[in-house]
Each structure stands twice: as C-alpha cells, then as structure tokens.
Design a protein around this motif. Sequence first.
Motif, PDB file in Angstrom:
ATOM      1  N   PRO A 111       0.808  -1.215   0.000  1.00 38.05           N
ATOM      2  CA  PRO A 111       0.000   0.000   0.000  1.00 38.05           C
ATOM      3  C   PRO A 111       0.845   1.271   0.000  1.00 38.05           C
ATOM      4  O   PRO A 111       0.463   2.279  -0.606  1.00 38.05           O
ATOM      5  N   ALA A 112       2.000   1.214   0.661  1.00 37.68           N
ATOM      6  CA  ALA A 112       2.846   2.409   0.706  1.00 37.68           C
ATOM      7  C   ALA A 112       3.366   2.740  -0.698  1.00 37.68           C
ATOM      8  O   ALA A 112       3.326   3.896  -1.126  1.00 37.68           O
ATOM      9  N   VAL A 113       3.808   1.746  -1.427  1.00 44.02           N
ATOM     10  CA  VAL A 113       4.297   2.005  -2.795  1.00 44.02           C
ATOM     11  C   VAL A 113       3.161   2.561  -3.663  1.00 44.02           C
ATOM     12  O   VAL A 113       3.366   3.488  -4.452  1.00 44.02           O
ATOM     13  N   ARG A 114       1.948   2.049  -3.455  1.00 49.68           N
ATOM     14  CA  ARG A 114       0.816   2.528  -4.250  1.00 49.68           C
ATOM     15  C   ARG A 114       0.413   3.950  -3.863  1.00 49.68           C
ATOM     16  O   ARG A 114      -0.357   4.591  -4.573  1.00 49.68           O
ATOM     17  N   SER A 126      13.038  -0.273   7.491  1.00 48.68           N
ATOM     18  CA  SER A 126      12.537  -1.076   8.607  1.00 48.68           C
ATOM     19  C   SER A 126      13.138  -2.471   8.612  1.00 48.68           C
ATOM     20  O   SER A 126      13.707  -2.932   7.627  1.00 48.68           O
ATOM     21  N   SER A 127      12.938  -3.133   9.740  1.00 51.25           N
ATOM     22  CA  SER A 127      13.336  -4.533   9.817  1.00 51.25           C
ATOM     23  C   SER A 127      12.153  -5.428   9.476  1.00 51.25           C
ATOM     24  O   SER A 127      12.197  -6.635   9.677  1.00 51.25           O
ATOM     25  N   GLY A 128      11.082  -4.815   8.955  1.00 56.87           N
ATOM     26  CA  GLY A 128       9.851  -5.557   8.702  1.00 56.87           C
ATOM     27  C   GLY A 128       9.816  -6.330   7.402  1.00 56.87           C
ATOM     28  O   GLY A 128       8.837  -7.013   7.112  1.00 56.87           O
ATOM     29  N   GLY A 129      10.850  -6.219   6.604  1.00 59.37           N
ATOM     30  CA  GLY A 129      10.885  -6.961   5.342  1.00 59.37           C
ATOM     31  C   GLY A 129       9.801  -6.490   4.386  1.00 59.37           C
ATOM     32  O   GLY A 129       9.400  -5.328   4.382  1.00 59.37           O
ATOM     33  N   GLY A 130       9.294  -7.427   3.590  1.00 58.40           N
ATOM     34  CA  GLY A 130       8.227  -7.080   2.648  1.00 58.40           C
ATOM     35  C   GLY A 130       8.650  -7.279   1.210  1.00 58.40           C
ATOM     36  O   GLY A 130       9.842  -7.407   0.908  1.00 58.40           O
ATOM     37  N   THR A 131       7.643  -7.342   0.343  1.00 61.66           N
ATOM     38  CA  THR A 131       7.893  -7.582  -1.079  1.00 61.66           C
ATOM     39  C   THR A 131       7.147  -6.541  -1.895  1.00 61.66           C
ATOM     40  O   THR A 131       6.011  -6.198  -1.568  1.00 61.66           O
ATOM     41  N   VAL A 132       7.795  -6.082  -2.944  1.00 66.71           N
ATOM     42  CA  VAL A 132       7.170  -5.086  -3.817  1.00 66.71           C
ATOM     43  C   VAL A 132       7.172  -5.600  -5.250  1.00 66.71           C
ATOM     44  O   VAL A 132       8.187  -6.138  -5.719  1.00 66.71           O
ATOM     45  N   GLU A 133       6.025  -5.468  -5.926  1.00 68.21           N
ATOM     46  CA  GLU A 133       5.953  -5.817  -7.347  1.00 68.21           C
ATOM     47  C   GLU A 133       6.667  -4.731  -8.155  1.00 68.21           C
ATOM     48  O   GLU A 133       6.343  -3.540  -8.014  1.00 68.21           O
ATOM     49  N   ALA A 134       7.602  -5.138  -9.002  1.00 64.64           N
ATOM     50  CA  ALA A 134       8.327  -4.155  -9.812  1.00 64.64           C
ATOM     51  C   ALA A 134       7.357  -3.324 -10.649  1.00 64.64           C
ATOM     52  O   ALA A 134       7.582  -2.123 -10.883  1.00 64.64           O
ATOM     53  N   TYR A 135       6.251  -3.964 -11.060  1.00 59.86           N
ATOM     54  CA  TYR A 135       5.256  -3.249 -11.877  1.00 59.86           C
ATOM     55  C   TYR A 135       4.710  -2.010 -11.150  1.00 59.86           C
ATOM     56  O   TYR A 135       4.451  -0.977 -11.765  1.00 59.86           O
ATOM     57  N   GLU A 136       4.544  -2.135  -9.814  1.00 65.37           N
ATOM     58  CA  GLU A 136       3.993  -1.018  -9.038  1.00 65.37           C
ATOM     59  C   GLU A 136       4.943   0.192  -9.070  1.00 65.37           C
ATOM     60  O   GLU A 136       4.501   1.332  -8.999  1.00 65.37           O
ATOM     61  N   LEU A 137       6.231  -0.096  -9.168  1.00 65.81           N
ATOM     62  CA  LEU A 137       7.206   1.004  -9.294  1.00 65.81           C
ATOM     63  C   LEU A 137       7.186   1.550 -10.716  1.00 65.81           C
ATOM     64  O   LEU A 137       7.181   2.758 -10.951  1.00 65.81           O
ATOM     65  N   LEU A 138       7.162   0.616 -11.666  1.00 65.17           N
ATOM     66  CA  LEU A 138       7.218   0.975 -13.096  1.00 65.17           C
ATOM     67  C   LEU A 138       6.104   1.944 -13.482  1.00 65.17           C
ATOM     68  O   LEU A 138       6.346   2.981 -14.106  1.00 65.17           O
ATOM     69  N   VAL A 139       4.856   1.637 -13.073  1.00 61.01           N
ATOM     70  CA  VAL A 139       3.733   2.466 -13.528  1.00 61.01           C
ATOM     71  C   VAL A 139       3.734   3.852 -12.908  1.00 61.01           C
ATOM     72  O   VAL A 139       3.007   4.744 -13.357  1.00 61.01           O
ATOM     73  N   ARG A 140       4.539   4.036 -11.883  1.00 63.72           N
ATOM     74  CA  ARG A 140       4.620   5.365 -11.248  1.00 63.72           C
ATOM     75  C   ARG A 140       5.954   6.046 -11.546  1.00 63.72           C
ATOM     76  O   ARG A 140       6.192   7.158 -11.090  1.00 63.72           O
TER      77      ARG A 140
END
Length: 209
Positions: A111-114, A126-140
Amino acid sequence: TPPTPPGGPRCGGGAPRVRSGLVARGAYEAARTEPGESVLVTAAASAVGTLALQYAKAGGAARVVAAVSSPDKADFVRGLGADEVVLYEDADWGAPYDVILDGVGGDLLGPAVRALATGGRLVAFSSGGGTVEAYELLVRGASMIGFQMRAVAAGKPELYDRWLRELWQMRDAGTLRTAVHEEIPLGEAARAHTLIEQRRNLGKVVLVP
Ligand SMILES: NC(=O)c1ccc[n+]([C@@H]2O[C@H](COP(=O)([O-])OP(=O)(O)OC[C@H]3O[C@@H](n4cnc5c(N)ncnc54)[C@H](OP(=O)(O)O)[C@@H]3O)[C@@H](O)[C@H]2O)c1
C-alpha cells in the motif's frame, strides 16, 4: 564549536552506535527530498519516526503526514509537527506522496508504494521486510531505496561523523526535539521490552544503567 556527542562513534574504540536520529536523517537524505514536496512517515510515533518527521519539516516539506496504527498517537505526532495524521487502516492515506519514509515494511509496503506520486521515492529502512511488485514502481516511475545506518557507519564514516555533529547542533538549536517515552532502570528491561512489543511507546524508551 559543536558539542562533543556523549558516547561518540569512536568512544571506547567500539563499533559506531546506531542512533534513532541518525537513522531518521539517513532515511530523509536517501530520499533526496526537495523543499515543497509531500512526505509520509510511517510508524511516525516511533523513536525513529518522531525524528524523521521533524527532519522533513525542517527541510521545508510542503506537507508532512504521519501514519500510525491508532488514534491515540495522533495528538502526539501533531505536537511534533505533523501536518496531518492517517491510520494504516484508513482507506484514504492522503496520497499521492513524493516521499515515503517507511519504518514498518511487511504488509504495509505494498500500500505504501501505491501511495507514491509519479517519480516518488520510498525509503525502506525497517526490519519488517516485505515484497514489492516491480510493476507497481514501473507504472509510477517510482523508486525504492534501502537504507541502513550500520552500512553508512562502516562504509562512509565521515558522513556518519558529520550527521552526528549536525544531529546535536539541531537538537541544541531546538530544531529537533527528542521524545522520550520513559526512562526505565536496566533491571526493569523486561518491562521496557513489553512496552515496545505492545507498540505503546511514544518516542524512545531509554534504559538507564
Ligand atoms: N535501517 C536502519 O539503520 C535502522 C536502525 C534502527 C531501526 N531501524 C528500524 O526502524 C524502525 C523503527 O525503529 P524504532 O526504534 O523507531 O522503533 P520503535 O520505537 O520500537 O517503534 C516501532 C513502531 O513501529 C510500528 N509498527 C508498525 N507495524 C508494526 C509491527 N508489525 N510490529 C511492531 N511495530 C510495528 C509501531 O507503531 P504504530 O503502532 O504506530 O504503527 C511501533 O511502535 C524499525 O523497523 C527498526 O527496525 C532501522
């Protein structure tokens, strides 16, 4: 002459210490925030978050928004300069943001990337880890930047020293206000841990030897 920081990085020849203010400064710098930009700080009531939002205000951000988990933290972060407060569970985070300083990670990362504006930058510290879809970066046309203070201390010690000096100058000038939730005797360390684990701390919990 800047004051000598108590327990400075070379103090006792030990490893440089990671301080909340340095993490906040480093995350803020990593985003290359420009005056007039909008900034969202997650875990804004945390030890690092309280200082990150003050760095963003001091740097001339047009709008600094604090994200927290519960309404009872809202007045606290407003008192430190947050222009607005949002809860993670809110449908509307007040997006888009030019910069997000994320001290939570995990499930919040998506949600933060969006919530990033076109060309926005999210600093993940953070030490919270997490995964981001490259597409979410690409479209922005957005970027995600990792930051770890320990890596700066090891790889760029001159930067660490400069930030440390400036941290104390800003504190002495009143530009940065430290928020200490409670000073707890070392013998009651378990209580300090419980407080932090329950996410009740507003600012730093300090253990006193
Ligand atoms: N990169 C570095 O060099 C570096 C160095 C030190 C610390 N850090 C990281 O920076 C972050 C903040 O550190 P801090 O010392 O300021 O922390 P802190 O004072 O202990 O506060 C952590 C806050 O994170 C929020 N949070 C959100 N989701 C959480 C979850 N699932 N579990 C636990 N807490 C959660 C809570 O506030 P809400 O309830 O309001 O969300 C909690 O009070 C941490 O992730 C820490 O690992 C990074």
